[in-house]
Design an enzyme around this catalytic site. Structure first.
Site, PDB file in Angstrom:
ATOM      1  N   LYS A  55      52.126 128.909 -15.650  1.00 42.50           N
ATOM      2  CA  LYS A  55      53.133 129.716 -16.367  1.00 42.50           C
ATOM      3  C   LYS A  55      52.698 131.176 -16.479  1.00 42.50           C
ATOM      4  CE  LYS A  55      54.981 125.805 -19.003  1.00 42.50           C
ATOM      5  NZ  LYS A  55      55.473 125.360 -20.354  1.00 42.50           N
ATOM      6  N   TYR A  98      65.237 124.589 -17.049  1.00 44.95           N
ATOM      7  CA  TYR A  98      65.023 123.977 -18.364  1.00 44.95           C
ATOM      8  C   TYR A  98      66.338 123.556 -19.039  1.00 44.95           C
ATOM      9  CZ  TYR A  98      60.027 125.083 -18.417  1.00 44.95           C
ATOM     10  OH  TYR A  98      58.673 125.132 -18.151  1.00 44.95           O
ATOM     11  N   PHE A 130      64.091 126.352 -29.450  1.00 44.38           N
ATOM     12  CA  PHE A 130      63.199 127.294 -28.768  1.00 44.38           C
ATOM     13  C   PHE A 130      63.688 127.659 -27.373  1.00 44.38           C
ATOM     14  CE2 PHE A 130      61.580 122.954 -28.183  1.00 44.38           C
ATOM     15  CZ  PHE A 130      61.549 122.867 -26.796  1.00 44.38           C
ATOM     16  N   ARG A 160      49.893 114.640 -16.350  1.00 42.73           N
ATOM     17  CA  ARG A 160      50.153 114.855 -17.780  1.00 42.73           C
ATOM     18  C   ARG A 160      48.847 114.678 -18.576  1.00 42.73           C
ATOM     19  NH1 ARG A 160      55.214 117.040 -19.391  1.00 42.73           N
ATOM     20  NH2 ARG A 160      54.412 116.450 -21.435  1.00 42.73           N
ATOM     21  N   THR A 175      51.541 119.182 -25.325  1.00 39.37           N
ATOM     22  CA  THR A 175      52.333 120.421 -25.287  1.00 39.37           C
ATOM     23  C   THR A 175      51.700 121.499 -26.166  1.00 39.37           C
ATOM     24  OG1 THR A 175      54.305 119.018 -25.054  1.00 39.37           O
ATOM     25  CG2 THR A 175      54.674 121.334 -25.600  1.00 39.37           C
ATOM     26  N   ARG A 196      45.496 122.629 -20.869  1.00 44.82           N
ATOM     27  CA  ARG A 196      46.105 123.350 -21.996  1.00 44.82           C
ATOM     28  C   ARG A 196      45.079 123.633 -23.099  1.00 44.82           C
ATOM     29  NH1 ARG A 196      51.958 120.198 -21.954  1.00 44.82           N
ATOM     30  NH2 ARG A 196      53.121 121.791 -20.792  1.00 44.82           N
ATOM     31  N   ASN A 204      51.938 127.800 -22.974  1.00 45.33           N
ATOM     32  CA  ASN A 204      50.948 126.725 -22.849  1.00 45.33           C
ATOM     33  C   ASN A 204      50.442 126.513 -21.416  1.00 45.33           C
ATOM     34  OD1 ASN A 204      53.246 125.548 -21.900  1.00 45.33           O
ATOM     35  ND2 ASN A 204      53.307 123.884 -23.390  1.00 45.33           N
ATOM     36  N   HIS A 240      53.130 123.790 -16.578  1.00 46.04           N
ATOM     37  CA  HIS A 240      54.192 122.786 -16.649  1.00 46.04           C
ATOM     38  C   HIS A 240      53.739 121.558 -15.880  1.00 46.04           C
ATOM     39  CE1 HIS A 240      58.194 120.957 -16.416  1.00 46.04           C
ATOM     40  NE2 HIS A 240      57.909 120.693 -15.144  1.00 46.04           N
ATOM     41  N   GLU A 257      62.588 118.777  -9.697  1.00 46.25           N
ATOM     42  CA  GLU A 257      61.928 120.068  -9.913  1.00 46.25           C
ATOM     43  C   GLU A 257      61.282 120.600  -8.632  1.00 46.25           C
ATOM     44  OE1 GLU A 257      61.031 119.008 -14.612  1.00 46.25           O
ATOM     45  OE2 GLU A 257      59.340 119.177 -13.224  1.00 46.25           O
TER      46      GLU A 257
HETATM   47  P1  IDP Z   1      56.041 119.655 -22.032  1.00 45.49           P
HETATM   48  O1  IDP Z   1      55.944 120.963 -21.259  1.00 45.49           O
HETATM   49  O2  IDP Z   1      54.706 119.241 -22.590  1.00 45.49           O
HETATM   50  O3  IDP Z   1      56.717 118.570 -21.243  1.00 45.49           O
HETATM   51  P2  IDP Z   1      58.532 119.913 -23.528  1.00 45.49           P
HETATM   52  O4  IDP Z   1      58.804 119.271 -24.829  1.00 45.49           O
HETATM   53  O5  IDP Z   1      59.202 119.362 -22.305  1.00 45.49           O
HETATM   54  O6  IDP Z   1      56.940 119.948 -23.319  1.00 45.49           O
HETATM   55  O7  IDP Z   1      58.902 121.455 -23.686  1.00 45.49           O
HETATM   56  C1  IDP Z   1      59.009 122.293 -22.544  1.00 45.49           C
HETATM   57  C2  IDP Z   1      58.325 123.593 -22.853  1.00 45.49           C
HETATM   58  O8  IDP Z   1      59.015 124.260 -23.896  1.00 45.49           O
HETATM   59  C3  IDP Z   1      56.884 123.487 -23.350  1.00 45.49           C
HETATM   60  O9  IDP Z   1      55.944 123.311 -22.317  1.00 45.49           O
HETATM   61  C4  IDP Z   1      56.716 124.819 -24.066  1.00 45.49           C
HETATM   62  O10 IDP Z   1      56.486 125.888 -23.145  1.00 45.49           O
HETATM   63  C5  IDP Z   1      58.084 124.998 -24.694  1.00 45.49           C
HETATM   64  N1  IDP Z   1      58.113 124.488 -26.067  1.00 45.49           N
HETATM   65  C6  IDP Z   1      58.104 123.183 -26.453  1.00 45.49           C
HETATM   66  N2  IDP Z   1      58.128 123.080 -27.794  1.00 45.49           N
HETATM   67  C7  IDP Z   1      58.175 124.343 -28.265  1.00 45.49           C
HETATM   68  C8  IDP Z   1      58.214 124.899 -29.599  1.00 45.49           C
HETATM   69  O11 IDP Z   1      58.219 124.191 -30.602  1.00 45.49           O
HETATM   70  N3  IDP Z   1      58.228 126.270 -29.686  1.00 45.49           N
HETATM   71  C9  IDP Z   1      58.237 127.074 -28.583  1.00 45.49           C
HETATM   72  N4  IDP Z   1      58.190 126.600 -27.323  1.00 45.49           N
HETATM   73  C10 IDP Z   1      58.154 125.251 -27.164  1.00 45.49           C
HETATM   74 MG    MG Z   2      58.663 118.468 -20.512  1.00 45.43          MG
END
Ligand code: IDP
Ligand code: MG
Length: 145
Positions: free
Chosen positions: A17, A57, A65, A93, A99, A110, A120, A123, A134
């Protein structure tokens, strides 16, 4: 599960990212990925437009968010890649960790490289179906080796 996607179980899709690219961590993250046994079968250094990020997304469009996420993901260059390994989605994962980096296990990408739950570092696809979708979003068939 849609029938028209071939369920390939040894591939996942990743992006390094914009935060990790800006902080100089492309090399460190690729090293962790290859050391864990993933083979890079497609890779591209590019930048998502706001529209690209909104499409990628789209599943999160109702989350609070979403605006912050798509702004961030289009804010600078990313490295996109398709990775191959047995049990790729689940194993990747595990390699990237939770996350929220504060909850990510020691040694995960991460935990090492992420700065916040939003920024973070990487992806990772959450299913074989999404890995296929994707990967196809970023790569043509002739770009996958
Ligand atoms: P993941 O990337 O671990 O699968 P997801 O829940 O699919 O997590 O969320 C996608 C992305 O959205 C996360 O990787 C992060 O960049 C962002 N994100 C998730 N939760 C939050 C939040 O609470 N605040 C801000 N950004 C968030
Ligand atoms: Mg995800």
């Amino acid at each position: 599960m849609q029938k028209n996607f071939k369920m390939i179980q040894n591939r996942t899709f990743t992006m390094i990212k914009p935060d990790a690219v800006a902080n100089g961590h492309i090399g460190g993250i690729l090293e962790k990925i290859t050391a864990a046994g993933f083979k890079i079968i497609a890779m591209k250094y590019s930048q998502l437009s706001l529209r690209d990020a909104q499409a990628f997304y789209a599943v999160h469009s109702e989350r609070p968010f979403f605006g912050e996420l798509v702004e961030f993901m289009s804010s600078g260059p990313i490295v996109a890649a398709i990775l191959e390994k047995d049990n790729a989605v689940e194993d990747f994962r595990a390699l990237i960790g939770a996350t929220n980096p504060e909850e990510a296990a020691e040694g995960t990408i991460r935990k090492i490289y992420a700065t916040s739950i939003g920024e973070n570092a990487v992806h990772g696809s959450d299913s074989d179906e999404n890995a296929a979708i994707e990967g196809a979003f970023h790569f043509a068939g002739k770009e996958i080796f």
